[in-house]
Write a protein that holds these residues in place. Structure first.
Motif, PDB file in Angstrom:
ATOM      1  N   SER A  23       0.880  -1.172   0.000  1.00  0.00           N
ATOM      2  CA  SER A  23       0.000   0.000   0.000  1.00  0.00           C
ATOM      3  C   SER A  23       0.917   1.221   0.000  1.00  0.00           C
ATOM      4  CB  SER A  23      -0.908   0.008   1.226  1.00  0.00           C
ATOM      5  OG  SER A  23      -0.146   0.259   2.386  1.00  0.00           O
ATOM      6  N   ILE A  24       0.379   2.333  -0.369  1.00  0.00           N
ATOM      7  CA  ILE A  24       1.207   3.539  -0.426  1.00  0.00           C
ATOM      8  C   ILE A  24       1.720   3.914   0.957  1.00  0.00           C
ATOM      9  CG2 ILE A  24      -0.557   5.327  -0.215  1.00  0.00           C
ATOM     10  CD1 ILE A  24       0.964   6.424  -2.867  1.00  0.00           C
ATOM     11  N   THR A  25       0.955   3.600   2.006  1.00  0.00           N
ATOM     12  CA  THR A  25       1.406   3.918   3.364  1.00  0.00           C
ATOM     13  C   THR A  25       2.580   3.029   3.796  1.00  0.00           C
ATOM     14  OG1 THR A  25      -0.291   2.484   4.315  1.00  0.00           O
ATOM     15  CG2 THR A  25      -0.824   4.834   4.095  1.00  0.00           C
ATOM     16  N   ASP A  26       2.751   1.867   3.147  1.00  0.00           N
ATOM     17  CA  ASP A  26       3.925   1.028   3.429  1.00  0.00           C
ATOM     18  C   ASP A  26       5.221   1.753   3.073  1.00  0.00           C
ATOM     19  OD1 ASP A  26       2.517  -1.241   4.345  1.00  0.00           O
ATOM     20  OD2 ASP A  26       2.262  -1.982   2.285  1.00  0.00           O
ATOM     21  N   LEU A  27       5.120   2.724   2.161  1.00  0.00           N
ATOM     22  CA  LEU A  27       6.312   3.424   1.680  1.00  0.00           C
ATOM     23  C   LEU A  27       6.699   4.607   2.567  1.00  0.00           C
ATOM     24  CD1 LEU A  27       5.458   3.508  -2.144  1.00  0.00           C
ATOM     25  CD2 LEU A  27       6.499   1.669  -0.814  1.00  0.00           C
ATOM     26  N   ASN A  87       5.713  10.571 -17.420  1.00  0.00           N
ATOM     27  CA  ASN A  87       5.026   9.686 -16.465  1.00  0.00           C
ATOM     28  C   ASN A  87       5.654   9.772 -15.077  1.00  0.00           C
ATOM     29  OD1 ASN A  87       4.568   8.700 -19.184  1.00  0.00           O
ATOM     30  ND2 ASN A  87       3.494   7.003 -18.240  1.00  0.00           N
ATOM     31  N   ILE A  88       6.970   9.741 -15.035  1.00  0.00           N
ATOM     32  CA  ILE A  88       7.662   9.778 -13.739  1.00  0.00           C
ATOM     33  C   ILE A  88       7.574  11.174 -13.128  1.00  0.00           C
ATOM     34  CG2 ILE A  88       9.860   9.411 -12.547  1.00  0.00           C
ATOM     35  CD1 ILE A  88       8.403   6.841 -13.583  1.00  0.00           C
ATOM     36  N   ASP A  89       7.603  12.211 -13.957  1.00  0.00           N
ATOM     37  CA  ASP A  89       7.438  13.566 -13.423  1.00  0.00           C
ATOM     38  C   ASP A  89       6.080  13.709 -12.743  1.00  0.00           C
ATOM     39  OD1 ASP A  89       9.942  14.206 -14.341  1.00  0.00           O
ATOM     40  OD2 ASP A  89       9.254  15.480 -15.983  1.00  0.00           O
ATOM     41  N   ASP A  90       5.026  13.174 -13.366  1.00  0.00           N
ATOM     42  CA  ASP A  90       3.692  13.214 -12.745  1.00  0.00           C
ATOM     43  C   ASP A  90       3.673  12.431 -11.437  1.00  0.00           C
ATOM     44  OD1 ASP A  90       2.715  14.753 -14.812  1.00  0.00           O
ATOM     45  OD2 ASP A  90       1.767  13.070 -15.865  1.00  0.00           O
ATOM     46  N   LYS A 129       5.483  14.469  -8.712  1.00  0.00           N
ATOM     47  CA  LYS A 129       4.674  15.606  -8.233  1.00  0.00           C
ATOM     48  C   LYS A 129       3.586  15.126  -7.274  1.00  0.00           C
ATOM     49  CE  LYS A 129       5.342  18.380 -12.363  1.00  0.00           C
ATOM     50  NZ  LYS A 129       4.750  18.752 -13.653  1.00  0.00           N
ATOM     51  N   ASN A 130       2.910  14.032  -7.632  1.00  0.00           N
ATOM     52  CA  ASN A 130       1.863  13.504  -6.756  1.00  0.00           C
ATOM     53  C   ASN A 130       2.426  13.031  -5.424  1.00  0.00           C
ATOM     54  OD1 ASN A 130      -0.241  14.011  -8.504  1.00  0.00           O
ATOM     55  ND2 ASN A 130      -0.138  12.002  -9.459  1.00  0.00           N
ATOM     56  N   MET A 131       3.567  12.355  -5.466  1.00  0.00           N
ATOM     57  CA  MET A 131       4.167  11.877  -4.209  1.00  0.00           C
ATOM     58  C   MET A 131       4.567  13.048  -3.330  1.00  0.00           C
ATOM     59  SD  MET A 131       3.984   8.604  -4.206  1.00  0.00           S
ATOM     60  CE  MET A 131       2.548   8.629  -5.271  1.00  0.00           C
ATOM     61  N   GLN A 132       5.196  14.058  -3.923  1.00  0.00           N
ATOM     62  CA  GLN A 132       5.651  15.205  -3.128  1.00  0.00           C
ATOM     63  C   GLN A 132       4.478  15.996  -2.555  1.00  0.00           C
ATOM     64  OE1 GLN A 132       8.169  16.838  -6.171  1.00  0.00           O
ATOM     65  NE2 GLN A 132       9.985  15.773  -5.410  1.00  0.00           N
ATOM     66  N   MET A 133       3.389  16.077  -3.317  1.00  0.00           N
ATOM     67  CA  MET A 133       2.231  16.849  -2.863  1.00  0.00           C
ATOM     68  C   MET A 133       1.399  16.096  -1.832  1.00  0.00           C
ATOM     69  SD  MET A 133      -0.849  18.558  -5.112  1.00  0.00           S
ATOM     70  CE  MET A 133       0.339  19.539  -6.017  1.00  0.00           C
ATOM     71  N   PHE A 134       1.097  14.825  -2.104  1.00  0.00           N
ATOM     72  CA  PHE A 134       0.152  14.080  -1.266  1.00  0.00           C
ATOM     73  C   PHE A 134       0.813  13.116  -0.279  1.00  0.00           C
ATOM     74  CE2 PHE A 134      -2.230  14.994  -5.228  1.00  0.00           C
ATOM     75  CZ  PHE A 134      -3.169  15.862  -4.687  1.00  0.00           C
ATOM     76  N   TYR A 135       2.051  12.715  -0.548  1.00  0.00           N
ATOM     77  CA  TYR A 135       2.721  11.727   0.300  1.00  0.00           C
ATOM     78  C   TYR A 135       4.149  12.165   0.622  1.00  0.00           C
ATOM     79  CZ  TYR A 135      -1.215   9.089  -1.532  1.00  0.00           C
ATOM     80  OH  TYR A 135      -2.476   8.691  -1.896  1.00  0.00           O
ATOM     81  N   PRO A 136       4.310  13.306   1.268  1.00  0.00           N
ATOM     82  CA  PRO A 136       5.665  13.782   1.574  1.00  0.00           C
ATOM     83  C   PRO A 136       6.418  12.878   2.557  1.00  0.00           C
ATOM     84  CG  PRO A 136       4.022  15.119   2.708  1.00  0.00           C
ATOM     85  CD  PRO A 136       3.266  14.189   1.788  1.00  0.00           C
ATOM     86  N   VAL A 181       2.107  -2.106  -6.246  1.00  0.00           N
ATOM     87  CA  VAL A 181       1.666  -1.132  -5.251  1.00  0.00           C
ATOM     88  C   VAL A 181       0.236  -0.736  -5.614  1.00  0.00           C
ATOM     89  CG1 VAL A 181       2.183   1.093  -4.138  1.00  0.00           C
ATOM     90  CG2 VAL A 181       4.052  -0.295  -5.078  1.00  0.00           C
ATOM     91  N   ASP A 182      -0.554  -0.387  -4.616  1.00  0.00           N
ATOM     92  CA  ASP A 182      -1.957  -0.047  -4.900  1.00  0.00           C
ATOM     93  C   ASP A 182      -2.085   1.374  -5.473  1.00  0.00           C
ATOM     94  OD1 ASP A 182      -1.487   1.426  -2.615  1.00  0.00           O
ATOM     95  OD2 ASP A 182      -3.159   0.590  -1.474  1.00  0.00           O
ATOM     96  N   TRP A 183      -1.508   1.538  -6.653  1.00  0.00           N
ATOM     97  CA  TRP A 183      -1.652   2.750  -7.445  1.00  0.00           C
ATOM     98  C   TRP A 183      -1.815   2.344  -8.895  1.00  0.00           C
ATOM     99  CZ3 TRP A 183       3.753   4.272  -5.356  1.00  0.00           C
ATOM    100  CH2 TRP A 183       4.757   3.562  -6.009  1.00  0.00           C
ATOM    101  N   SER A 184      -2.069   3.282  -9.764  1.00  0.00           N
ATOM    102  CA  SER A 184      -2.339   2.930 -11.162  1.00  0.00           C
ATOM    103  C   SER A 184      -1.312   3.526 -12.125  1.00  0.00           C
ATOM    104  CB  SER A 184      -3.750   3.381 -11.555  1.00  0.00           C
ATOM    105  OG  SER A 184      -3.875   4.778 -11.355  1.00  0.00           O
ATOM    106  N   TYR A 185      -0.099   3.754 -11.671  1.00  0.00           N
ATOM    107  CA  TYR A 185       0.934   4.316 -12.548  1.00  0.00           C
ATOM    108  C   TYR A 185       1.424   3.250 -13.518  1.00  0.00           C
ATOM    109  CZ  TYR A 185       0.944   8.192  -9.297  1.00  0.00           C
ATOM    110  OH  TYR A 185       0.566   9.255  -8.524  1.00  0.00           O
ATOM    111  N   GLN A 186       1.578   3.667 -14.775  1.00  0.00           N
ATOM    112  CA  GLN A 186       2.055   2.763 -15.815  1.00  0.00           C
ATOM    113  C   GLN A 186       3.070   3.473 -16.696  1.00  0.00           C
ATOM    114  OE1 GLN A 186      -1.697   1.489 -17.650  1.00  0.00           O
ATOM    115  NE2 GLN A 186      -1.467  -0.450 -16.568  1.00  0.00           N
ATOM    116  N   MET A 187       3.802   2.675 -17.472  1.00  0.00           N
ATOM    117  CA  MET A 187       4.792   3.199 -18.411  1.00  0.00           C
ATOM    118  C   MET A 187       4.572   2.509 -19.748  1.00  0.00           C
ATOM    119  SD  MET A 187       7.477   5.170 -18.769  1.00  0.00           S
ATOM    120  CE  MET A 187       7.983   5.468 -17.093  1.00  0.00           C
TER     121      MET A 187
END
Length: 196
Positions: A97-101, A116-119, A122-129, A173-179
């Motif tokens: 889960s994202i909280t595991d990180l 993709n990685i820039d997005d 940004k999301n990690m820095q904003m929502f999961y510092p 991980v329980d997210w939907s990021y893809q490449m």
């Protein structure tokens, strides 16, 4: 003879399966796999060799630097996952889960080259510092995977790269990021590839 290069076995297998499903291609062309390895200094030389040493490369793409030298035909997507040493406490899980990180160092491609990685960053820095992102440059090489194992930290990776390092495991991980992944060829392909 069409030469293909791939440093990732899963990518090559998917392409070969697709290739063999198109009868006109197997009748007109033969494939020769050309393995290549690389360290950080050699990676761009590989992409610059498109049309010279390789007709195609198979793999992930979304790097501005790669797209400067190559045209791409997307075949699918890889899931963005996390690699970690087998000895890491999180290695016992089936899915993270994202909280595991939280409070973990996560090695990650540096910002500025891959949309993709820039997005993601940004999301990690904003929502999961609480997640500690650490830049490792624009491209991974074997030293990047070694560093993950040696330092006992996490590494943002792709599900297709799950067999690169024997001491690491790759977990979803329980997210939907893809490449995106697919075929990369010379920016202006030679006639034999344009007509294929």
């Amino acid at each position: 003879m069409i030469h293909i290069g791939s440093s990732f076995l899963n990518s090559a297998k998917e392409f070969i399966d697709l290739w063999h499903s198109i009868q006109t291609l197997i009748q007109r062309y033969k494939l020769r796999g050309v393995p290549y390895g690389g360290n950080h200094d050699k990676i761009m030389e590989v992409y610059q060799a498109l049309g010279i040493k390789f007709d195609f490369l198979i793999g992930a793409f979304n790097s501005s630097q790669i797209l400067f030298f190559a045209s791409c035909k997307q075949l699918g997507t890889y899931n963005v996952c996390v690699a970690l040493p087998r000895s890491h406490p999180l290695a016992k899980k089936k899915k993270l889960s994202i909280t595991d990180l939280y409070n973990e160092k996560l090695l990650c491609v540096s910002s500025g080259d891959c949309l993709n990685i820039d997005d993601f960053r940004k999301n990690m820095q904003m929502f999961y510092p609480q997640i500690i992102l650490e830049d490792v440059g624009y491209f991974y090489d074997l030293d990047t995977f070694n560093r993950c194992e040696e330092e006992g930290c996490l590494l943002l990776t792709l599900d297709a790269w799950d067999i690169i390092h024997p001491s690491l495991i790759t977990l979803p991980v329980d997210w939907s990021y893809q490449m995106p992944y697919g075929l990369l060829c010379q920016k202006i392909p030679q006639n034999k590839l344009r007509n294929a």
